[in-house]
Design an enzyme around this catalytic site. Structure first.
Site, PDB file in Angstrom:
ATOM      1  N   HIS A 376      46.349  24.519  -4.390  1.00 47.15           N
ATOM      2  CA  HIS A 376      45.565  25.445  -3.577  1.00 47.15           C
ATOM      3  C   HIS A 376      44.174  24.949  -3.221  1.00 47.15           C
ATOM      4  O   HIS A 376      43.451  25.660  -2.528  1.00 47.15           O
ATOM      5  CB  HIS A 376      45.425  26.788  -4.297  1.00 47.15           C
ATOM      6  CG  HIS A 376      46.601  27.688  -4.115  1.00 47.15           C
ATOM      7  ND1 HIS A 376      46.756  28.528  -3.041  1.00 47.15           N
ATOM      8  CD2 HIS A 376      47.704  27.874  -4.873  1.00 47.15           C
ATOM      9  CE1 HIS A 376      47.878  29.199  -3.142  1.00 47.15           C
ATOM     10  NE2 HIS A 376      48.478  28.825  -4.240  1.00 47.15           N
ATOM     11  N   LYS A 567      35.239  37.127   3.079  1.00 48.16           N
ATOM     12  CA  LYS A 567      35.985  36.258   2.157  1.00 48.16           C
ATOM     13  C   LYS A 567      35.078  36.015   0.955  1.00 48.16           C
ATOM     14  O   LYS A 567      33.931  36.457   0.929  1.00 48.16           O
ATOM     15  CB  LYS A 567      36.379  34.936   2.825  1.00 48.16           C
ATOM     16  CG  LYS A 567      35.235  34.233   3.544  1.00 48.16           C
ATOM     17  CD  LYS A 567      35.735  33.019   4.323  1.00 48.16           C
ATOM     18  CE  LYS A 567      36.418  33.412   5.614  1.00 48.16           C
ATOM     19  NZ  LYS A 567      37.763  32.917   5.749  1.00 48.16           N
ATOM     20  N   ARG A 568      35.575  35.315  -0.073  1.00 47.09           N
ATOM     21  CA  ARG A 568      34.705  35.005  -1.207  1.00 47.09           C
ATOM     22  C   ARG A 568      33.465  34.263  -0.728  1.00 47.09           C
ATOM     23  O   ARG A 568      33.539  33.448   0.193  1.00 47.09           O
ATOM     24  CB  ARG A 568      35.468  34.163  -2.250  1.00 47.09           C
ATOM     25  CG  ARG A 568      36.448  34.947  -3.099  1.00 47.09           C
ATOM     26  CD  ARG A 568      35.814  36.120  -3.838  1.00 47.09           C
ATOM     27  NE  ARG A 568      34.921  35.699  -4.901  1.00 47.09           N
ATOM     28  CZ  ARG A 568      35.250  35.643  -6.183  1.00 47.09           C
ATOM     29  NH1 ARG A 568      36.460  35.994  -6.588  1.00 47.09           N
ATOM     30  NH2 ARG A 568      34.379  35.264  -7.088  1.00 47.09           N
ATOM     31  N   LYS A 573      32.604  27.865   2.381  1.00 46.86           N
ATOM     32  CA  LYS A 573      33.030  28.809   3.424  1.00 46.86           C
ATOM     33  C   LYS A 573      31.910  29.073   4.444  1.00 46.86           C
ATOM     34  O   LYS A 573      32.120  29.698   5.464  1.00 46.86           O
ATOM     35  CB  LYS A 573      33.511  30.115   2.788  1.00 46.86           C
ATOM     36  CG  LYS A 573      34.808  29.934   1.975  1.00 46.86           C
ATOM     37  CD  LYS A 573      35.273  31.231   1.342  1.00 46.86           C
ATOM     38  CE  LYS A 573      36.485  31.054   0.443  1.00 46.86           C
ATOM     39  NZ  LYS A 573      37.725  30.774   1.165  1.00 46.86           N
ATOM     40  N   THR A 675      44.179  32.779   4.571  1.00 50.56           N
ATOM     41  CA  THR A 675      45.171  33.721   5.107  1.00 50.56           C
ATOM     42  C   THR A 675      44.462  34.843   5.853  1.00 50.56           C
ATOM     43  O   THR A 675      45.075  35.530   6.654  1.00 50.56           O
ATOM     44  CB  THR A 675      46.059  34.310   3.995  1.00 50.56           C
ATOM     45  OG1 THR A 675      45.240  34.881   2.968  1.00 50.56           O
ATOM     46  CG2 THR A 675      46.956  33.256   3.397  1.00 50.56           C
ATOM     47  N   LYS A 679      45.524  37.226   9.249  1.00 45.59           N
ATOM     48  CA  LYS A 679      45.473  38.693   9.293  1.00 45.59           C
ATOM     49  C   LYS A 679      44.664  39.168  10.497  1.00 45.59           C
ATOM     50  O   LYS A 679      45.066  40.095  11.204  1.00 45.59           O
ATOM     51  CB  LYS A 679      44.857  39.226   7.984  1.00 45.59           C
ATOM     52  CG  LYS A 679      45.734  38.997   6.772  1.00 45.59           C
ATOM     53  CD  LYS A 679      44.955  39.095   5.470  1.00 45.59           C
ATOM     54  CE  LYS A 679      45.780  38.519   4.321  1.00 45.59           C
ATOM     55  NZ  LYS A 679      44.966  38.215   3.142  1.00 45.59           N
TER      56      LYS A 679
END
Length: 831
Positions: A376, A567-568, A573, A675, A679
């Site tokens: 992952h 998101k986290r 990110k 993901t 969505k």
């Protein structure tokens, strides 16, 4: 109080949400009242909204039980190959509405609750999120369970029943504050305890050499109590099982150590054993090498493998139980969700060798044919490496087995590459640099017959870079399985308006097979359909704006572009890049307040790991910028900034359908898949992003011109790493970037403490691994394209969502990567 559905609304909802029959409604009302009375021991005079939620949950669960028992009976009779999905995280969210949808009960339940004078939305909001995961890895596991049940696969999810899930995030004075997530405090109506299947798990002790072979003795025993949760497939009567283990101390725990009569202390010390399942580690993409974590990892695999072997040995009545393990890989497929359950490999070997007395070569062949491994992450700080010293103390027999596996593996390397000591060192399961450690990813690769990344670009990176030596040794072992999402939760549940509109246009088969969405190509130029989709998007925005205004002291403009980044919180990110753009937009408005500006509501949300200082500073910066922007009268309603508190599955279900622009802006080569991007896209949002993770395949399917792609590609990042990244050069070259950084550095957003963001600015200038400045200019220009296009479509017939709707139709031409059938490729590789 809920308003009754009109005949037209009922007609529209029949196809997907189930027919509202008078008998169904009467039966549901009867069940509801029965559970309120007999299960909760309440009447309508004293019942609370939570009581009503529990009464409804138990009523809906009644409709699961028969299907659940019949499904397990069917598996028992047919004896199919079973898929076991081992994961330390299952980010399930709420269960009630998902279950009603999958059973086709939602309309009937809505009507029953209305007739009872109650509000369905209020009852649904009473349910606690089962926050048993951190982010994408845990949510993927939850989506897979739904998809496997919908496909009718004989599949089981195995994990830990954490008493405390991912923490509840509070924002106090702009800072993240963690509160315990006591999600079980009111009980959980969806689980069933199975004390009759309680199993022992051993720790510590020593290995004794006997004539019969090594024996693990003098161990400390902890009991694993299973709790089963039903996982219903969509409208197919299949109900699979998620089994979560809870740690229990045995009755004799430590009592033998208290022969001086300290009974009270002995009982209190039972907590030491039961702490194993107390709390989820709140780290995402970060390895924390604590003894308790290793205990958790072994606890879940030891209990699970005993369960798997019990089920393998058991056959239907009248047929002798299996005594040979020859067919084990033909009947058992175990998928390791990242390296967290990696100890399953030496544990299965221990069972085969020490308990079942199988010879090494046969045991190893059976083991490798049984396991497959999903990687992952490529971030080095996320890869698990357990100190040999700790493993020797906690699991001495397993360390012996790992050494033996490694020896056979290295012997093979030596035979193929004689005298190549560098390759031997890089491929060993035991790392020597900086203290002896077991590399769990290497253990998973060597012990599995299939290894997959979770997006094409990620799989290529692990093959050509991270695990290149292993890939060269066994190229056929390495595969790609791009992540997927379940369209039941992420379309039917969270966006019923769009789901019903699509069903009316093309039928409801797309709910099981998103390939059916290709039929929407015929409607790309259908003005009526486009207007209807546009209206659904605007209705979702108005509803979410109302939610925001209730939760935050900010007036939201529903006609503004909803620019969402949830998101986290993590440096890779790049929420920071988004924040720099917010300040840039603010500066442009201040410089020329009368200039045309496309209104935006920028929404950022996510949790930072409690020990991750830089992530917490990023949250503080965003909230500080929001305070300035939202309270500046010159800005007005042109720009608003919201930091969404306590982002979780149930909140994602609210924000995603209302989103215009989805931010997927990680540094190329760092996001395994994502993901969230899928969505948002499935709900008709445009994507602004780098060519990273599944964005690459989304761009391939939809055409890159239909996404807002910007910035460095993987090869550009690699080239920059070679020549060196000079943040200061970008700072000096780009005036708007310089202005933004000077504002942050000077304390413009923190006037009471000008030095507040020093750590953050120093990181950006001196040791930013994720190269925020390098992509700043491209990102800002790309955002200008976004605004320009939004402005044009807003002017066209006042339908500001037309392009978004069109993009949805472009994007869903093939989209197998968001189909439930993505799991097939995983399970087929194991069958």
């Amino acid at each position: 109080m809920a308003t009754p559905l009109t005949d037209q609304e009922k007609r529209k909802q029949i196809s997907i949400r189930g027919i509202v029959g008078v008998e169904n409604v009467a039966e549901l009302k009867k069940g509801f009242n029965r559970h309120l009375h007999f299960t909760l021991v309440k009447d309508r005079n004293i019942a609370t909204p939570r009581d009503y939620y529990f009464a409804l949950a138990h009523t809906v669960r009644d409709h699961l039980v028969g299907r659940w028992i019949r499904t397990q009976q069917f598996y028992y009779e047919v004896d199919p190959k079973r898929v076991y999905y081992l994961s330390l995280e299952f980010y399930m969210g709420r269960t009630l509405q998902n279950t009603m949808i999958n059973l086709g009960l939602q309309n009937a339940c809505d009507e029953a609750i209305y007739q009872l004078g109650l509000d369905m939305e209020e009852l649904e909001e009473m349910e606690e999120d089962a926050g048993l995961g951190n982010g994408g890895l845990g949510r993927l596991a939850a989506c897979f369970l739904d998809s496997m049940a919908t496909l009718g696969l004989a599949a089981y999810g195995y994990g830990i029943r954490y008493e405390y899930g991912i923490f509840n995030q509070k924002i106090r004075d702009g800072w993240q504050v963690e509160e315990a997530d006591d999600w079980l405090r009111h009980g959980n109506p969806w689980e069933k305890a199975r004390p009759e299947y309680m199993l022992p798990v051993h720790f510590y002790g020593r290995v004794e050499e006997t004539r019969a072979g090594p024996k693990w003795v003098d161990t400390q025993v902890v009991l694993a109590m299973p709790y089963d949760t039903p996982i219903p497939g969509y409208m197919n009567n299949t109900v699979n099982t998620m089994r979560l283990w809870s740690a229990r101390a045995p009755n004799d725990f430590n009592l033998k150590d208290f022969n001086v009569g300290d009974y009270i202390q002995a009982v209190l010390d039972r907590n030491l054993a039961e702490n194993i399942s107390r709390v989820l580690y709140p780290n995402d993409n970060f390895f924390e090498g604590k003894e308790l974590r290793l205990k958790q990892e072994y606890f879940v695999v030891a209990a699970t493998l005993q369960d798997i072997i019990r089920r393998f040995k058991t056959t239907k009545k009248g047929v002798p139980g299996r005594t040979s393990f020859k067919s084990f890989p033909d009947k058992v497929a175990i998928q390791l969700n990242d390296t967290h359950p990696a100890m399953a490999i030496p544990e299965l070997m221990r069972i085969f060798l020490d308990i079942e007395k199988i010879d090494w070569d046969t045991a190893w062949d059976l083991t490798t044919r049984t396991f497959a491994y999903t990687n992952h992450t490529v971030l080095p700080e996320a890869l698990e490496r357990w100190p040999v010293q700790l493993m020797e103390k906690l699991l001495p027999r397993h360390l012996q087995i790992i050494y033996q596996i490694n020896q056979a593996h290295l012997d093979n390397i030596v035979a193929l590459y004689p005298n190549d000591m560098d390759k031997l060192r890089k491929m060993s399961l035991i790392e020597e640099d900086g203290g002896k450690r077991v590399n769990m990813a290497h253990l998973c690769i060597v012990g599995s017959h299939a290894v997959n990344g979770v997006a094409e670009i990620h799989s290529n990176i692990i093959k050509t870079q991270v695990f290149r030596n292993f890939s060269e040794l066994e190229p056929n072992k390495f595969q790609n399985k791009t992540n997927g999402i379940t369209p039941r939760r992420w379309l039917l549940l969270c966006n019923p308006g769009l789901a019903e509109l699509i069903a009316e246009a093309i039928g409801e088969d797309y709910v099981r097979d998103l390939d059916e969405l290709q039929k929407l190509n015929d409607l790309v130029n259908d003005g009526t359909f486009i207007r209807d989709v546009s209206k659904v998007k605007q209705d979702n925005k108005v509803k979410f704006a109302q939610y925001l205004e209730k939760e935050y002291p900010v007036k939201i403009n529903p006609a503004s572009m909803f620019d969402v980044h949830v998101k986290r919180i993590h440096e890779y990110k790049r929420q920071l890049l988004n924040c720099l753009h917010i300040i840039t937009m603010y500066n442009r408005i201040k410089m020329n307040p009368t200039a045309p500006f496309v209104p935006r509501t920028v929404i950022i949300g996510g949790k930072a790991a409690p020990g991750y200082h830089m992530a917490k500073m990023i949250i503080k910066l965003i909230t500080s910028v929001a305070d300035v922007v939202n309270n500046d009268p010159v800005v007005g309603n042109k720009l608003k900034v919201i930091f969404l508190e306590n982002y979780r599955v149930s909140l994602a279900e609210k924000v995603i359908p209302a989103t215009d622009l989805s931010e997927q802006i990680s540094t190329a080569g760092t996001e395994a898949s994502g993901t969230g991007n899928m969505k948002f896209m499935l709900n008709g949002a445009l994507t602004i992003g780098t060519m990273d993770g599944a964005n690459v395949e989304m761009a391939e399917e939809a055409g890159e011109e239909n996404l807002f792609i910007f910035g460095m590609r993987v090869e550009d990042v690699a080239e920059m790493d070679k020549k060196g990244y000079d943040a200061m050069a970008y700072y000096k070259k780009i005036p708007e970037l310089k202005q933004v950084m000077d504002q942050i550095t000077s304390g413009f957003f923190s006037p009471k403490n000008p030095e507040l963001f020093k750590d953050l600015t120093e990181m950006l200038f001196k040791y930013d691994r994720f190269k925020v400045f390098a992509d700043f200019e491209a990102y800002v220009k790309c955002q200008e394209k976004v605004s320009k296009l939004y402005k044009v479509t807003f002017a066209l017939q006042h339908l500001c969502k037309v392009f978004i709707c069109l993009l949805l139709l472009f994007l869903i031409k093939k989209l197998l990567y968001i189909s439930p059938f993505s799991i097939c490729t995983v399970s087929n590789s194991l069958m």
